[in-house]
Design an enzyme around this catalytic site. Structure first.
Site, PDB file in Angstrom:
ATOM      1  CD  GLU A 124      -2.579   1.505  -0.114  1.00 30.81           C
ATOM      2  OE1 GLU A 124      -2.674   2.733  -0.509  1.00 30.81           O
ATOM      3  OE2 GLU A 124      -2.915   0.927  -0.271  1.00 30.81           O
ATOM      4  CG  ASP A 151      -0.450   5.646  -0.644  1.00 28.37           C
ATOM      5  OD1 ASP A 151      -1.436   4.932  -1.159  1.00 28.37           O
ATOM      6  OD2 ASP A 151      -0.902   4.740   0.546  1.00 28.37           O
ATOM      7  CB  SER A 168      -4.906   1.347  -1.907  1.00 28.67           C
ATOM      8  OG  SER A 168      -5.478   0.306  -2.680  1.00 28.67           O
TER       9      SER A 168
END
Length: 601
Positions: free
Chosen positions: A299, A303, A517
Site C-alpha cells: 500500500e 501511494d 487505494s
C-alpha cells in the site's frame, strides 16, 4: 450535520467541594450490543496491561467552524479561499475552560497529575497511560481480550463504559473502549507481473480513444502506468512547478513502510526525471521507517510511487503513523489500539505548514466505528478543510458491503443487536468533509465492481450534494433495496479514478496491484497539480473540494455510466448518467478542470 453542542453546567456547581465525583452516580457513557462480526471474547485483560486512553473533550464552537468551512469552500461565496490560520482554527476546536477544569479534577482524583497528561495543541484531546485495572476503575467497566476469527489478531476492548454523570457533558468519548474497527488498507488484488493477465480485445501496440478524445496506449487496458494516467486523464502536457510551496501528503498506517529503493527503481522505469528525488518522511506517534525489502508495504509503495510520481516535482510528505501493535495475550505490550486517525489528526493540525492535498487509502465498515468516534474524527477532517487542505479517501473495496452478490453466502449484518441484512457504508469515506474516491476499470472506463459506495448511517446528507443524490434516487424503481440503506444519509463516493492493474515495484520486482487505494492517490495527485496551477496564478489552493465538485467541477469529469457494485446478496447500485453511488461524478479531465479552477476567484 451538526455536532452535539456543549451543555454548560454552572461553573461554581461543577467545582464545588472539588467536584465529588466519587459521590456521583456512574452512568453509561457508551455501549455497543456486542463485538462486530468476527470478534470473539477470549479472556479477561491482565490488570497490569497498559492502555493509552484518548479522551475527546467537546468542541462547543464547532458549528461556527463548520459555517466557516461552507463559506470558504464555496466558489460562489465572497469568502472563497479565505482559509483559517492554525490559531484561528484552534480557537474553534478548543473546549470550554470549565471542561478543562472538571476533567483535570476527575483525573487528579484517580492519581493523575498534570505531568501525567498529554494535551493536544487545541487542548481538545487528553491522552493518559494507565494500567487496565485503573482504567476499569475510572470507567466502571471490565476489559477483555478479543480475538478475530479470520486474522487471529487480538485486541483489548470493552463493550460498555461509564462516567460520573457530572462528566457526561464534558467528555465526548474515551478510546480504546468500544471500537473494534481495524482500518485496513484498501486493496483488492495483489499479483506479480509475470502472472496471467486477463485477456483484452486491443492489441498491445495499438491505441484506444480516451474520454478526452485523445489517443491512449492500448496496453493501458491491462497495465496502468504513470503515462497511462496522464494520457487517460488529459494531463500529458502539464508540468508542475515544484518551487511554489505546493505539497502533496500521503499517509501510512499500521506498519506500512514506503521502500525508497523500490521508489527509485519505479522512477527509473516510469519517470526517469524523478530518479534521485525523495520525499519528506514525518513520523507520527512513533511511526517507523523500516527500509528492509521484507518490510516494504504494498500500500505504501503504491501511494508513494503513483502519488509522488504523478505530481513530481511537487514536494511530497509521507506520514508514517504508529498504529500501535494489537495486544498479544502472552506478551506485555506497552500500548494497545489499532486506531491511528486521532493521532495523525492531532499531529497534522498542530503544524503551521500542512500539505495542500492529502490522500489516505485506509478505512473500515462504518458500523465498526463508534458513532462518537466517527463524529469526532470527521470534525478533525473539517478542521483540515477550514485550513485549506483537500482531504481525499479511498471509498473502499467491498461494493455495497461485502462484495458478495449471492444472498445465500453474503455476510452483511447490522451491528445493532438485530443482525439484519444492511448495506455497509465505509468510514472515513462517509464523512461529509472529505472527498471519497471510487474505482473504475478498463478503457472505455466502467465502474469497478468492488468500488464501495452507498449511504452513511451516521452522517446526514450535506446540502452540497442534495440535488445530485436526489436525482439519482429518483431513477431507482420505487422499493429498490428498501430497508437496506439510509436514503437520507451522506452519499459516497464523490469522484473516481482507475483502480486495477497498477504496475508498482515491490521488494525489487514489478507487481500489479488493484483497489480503490489506487484511485485515491491518483485523483489526489491531479488535485495537487490543480493546486500548483492556482498557486502559480496567485490564487488560493482548492481546499475542501466537494462544494466545487457538486456545483461546477462535475462538468470537467468523465461521467461513468456502466457497471455496478454488488454486495450483501444484491447487484448493488448502478452507475448511470450524472452522480451515482459507485463512481460519484466520474473521473478527471485535467485540462478541463484546470480551466475551471483558474477561472474561479
Amino acid at each position: 450535520m451538526k455536532l452535539v453542542a456543549l451543555f454548560v453546567i454552572p461553573f461554581a456547581a461543577a467545582l464545588a467541594s472539588t467536584v465529588p465525583f466519587k459521590g456521583c452516580q456512574q452512568k453509561v457513557k457508551e455501549s455497543i450490543h456486542g463485538p462486530p462480526r468476527g470478534w470473539n471474547k477470549h479472556a479477561p485483560a491482565p490488570k497490569h496491561h497498559m492502555l493509552e486512553l484518548r479522551i475527546a473533550l467537546p468542541q462547543p464552537k464547532f458549528p461556527e467552524l463548520e459555517q466557516h468551512l461552507w463559506e470558504i469552500s464555496d466558489p460562489s461565496h465572497a469568502r472563497y479561499g479565505a482559509y483559517l490560520s492554525k490559531e484561528e482554527t484552534e480557537v474553534l476546536m478548543a473546549p470550554h475552560p470549565e471542561t478543562l477544569d472538571v476533567v483535570s479534577e476527575w483525573l487528579a482524583l484517580h492519581g493523575l497529575a498534570e505531568k501525567d497528561v498529554i494535551r493536544s495543541s487545541a487542548r481538545d484531546w487528553v491522552t493518559i497511560r494507565v494500567p487496565v485495572g485503573l482504567a476499569e476503575e475510572m470507567l466502571d467497566t471490565t476489559y477483555h481480550i478479543y480475538k478475530h476469527a479470520e486474522t487471529g489478531e487480538s485486541i483489548v476492548r470493552t463493550t460498555s463504559y461509564s462516567l460520573p454523570d457530572v462528566l457526561h457533558n464534558h467528555v465526548d468519548l474515551i478510546q480504546p473502549t468500544t471500537m473494534f474497527a481495524r482500518f485496513k488498507a484498501f486493496k483488492s488484488t495483489l499479483h506479480w507481473a509475470n502472472q496471467a493477465q486477463p485477456a483484452v480485445s486491443s492489441s498491445p501496440g495499438g491505441t484506444i480513444t480516451g474520454p478526452a478524445g485523445n489517443q491512449v496506449d492500448a496496453s493501458c487496458n491491462y497495465t496502468i502506468t504513470l503515462s497511462c494516467l496522464r494520457q487517460l486523464y488529459n494531463a500529458e502536457n502539464y508540468e508542475t512547478t515544484g518551487t511554489n510551496c505546493n505539497k502533496l501528503g500521503l499517509t501510512g498506517y499500521l506498519d506500512q513502510y514506503a521502500n525508497n529503493m523500490d521508489l527509485q527503481q519505479f522512477y527509473q522505469a516510469q519517470n526517469p526525471s524523478a530518479y534521485g528525488s525523495n520525499y519528506t518522511l514525518v513520523s507520527v506517534n512513533g511511526g517507523k521507517n523500516n527500509q528492509s525489502y521484507e518490510a516494504a508495504g504494498g500500500e505504501a509503495n503504491l501511494d508513494t510511487q503513483f502519488g509522488f510520481g504523478l505530481a513530481w516535482p511537487t514536494p511530497g510528505t509521507f506520514y508514517s503513523t504508529g498504529g500501535e501493535p494489537p495486544f498479544i495475550p502472552d506478551l506485555v505490550t506497552p500500548k494497545n489500539t489499532n486506531e491511528p486517525y486521532t493521532y495523525w489528526l492531532e499531529h497534522v493540525l498542530s503544524q503551521d505548514d500542512i500539505p495542500q492535498t492529502i490522500s489516505t487509502s485506509y478505512g473500515d465498515s462504518e458500523q465498526t466505528v463508534p458513532y462518537t468516534y466517527a463524529i469526532r474524527v470527521c470534525a478533525g477532517m473539517a478542521s483540515l478543510g477550514a485550513r485549506g487542505v483537500s482531504v481525499l479517501f479511498s471509498s473502499g473495496d467491498h461494493g455495497v458491503g461485502d462484495g458478495d452478490s449471492n444472498p445465500a453466502s453474503q455476510i452483511c449484518q447490522s451491528n445493532d443487536g438485530r443482525n439484519v441484512t444492511r448495506f455497509l457504508s465505509m468510514f472515513p469515506a462517509s464523512c461529509p468533509y472529505v472527498t471519497a474516491v471510487g474505482g473504475t476499470v478498463s478503457i472505455p472506463e466502467t465502474a469497478a465492481g468492488f468500488s464501495s459506495g452507498g449511504f452513511s448511517n451516521y452522517f446526514a446528507r450535506p446540502a452540497y450534494q442534495e440535488a445530485a443524490v436526489s436525482a439519482y434516487l429518483a431513477t431507482l424503481v420505487p422499493g429498490t433495496f428498501e430497508g437496506l440503506y439510509n436514503s437520507t444519509g451522506r452519499a459516497f463516493p464523490d469522484v473516481a479514478a482507475q483502480s486495477e492493474f497498477f504496475s508498482i515495484i515491490y521488494q525489487g520486482r514489478e507487481m500489479s496491484i488493484g483497489g480503490t487505494s489506487c484511485s485515491a492517490p491518483t485523483f489526489a495527485a491531479l488535485v495537487s497539480m490543480l493546486n500548483d496551477a492556482r498557486i502559480n496564478a496567485r490564487k488560493s489552493p482548492l481546499g475542501f473540494l466537494n462544494p466545487f465538485i457538486y456545483s461546477t467541477g462535475y462538468k470537467a469529469l468523465n461521467d461513468i455510466t456502466e457497471g455496478h457494485n454488488p454486495g450483501c446478496g444484491t447487484l448493488g447500485f448502478n452507475a448511470t448518467v450524472g452522480w451515482d453511488p459507485v463512481t460519484g461524478y466520474g473521473t478527471p479531465n485535467f485540462e478541463k478542470l484546470k480551466d475551471l479552477v483558474l477561472a474561479m476567484p
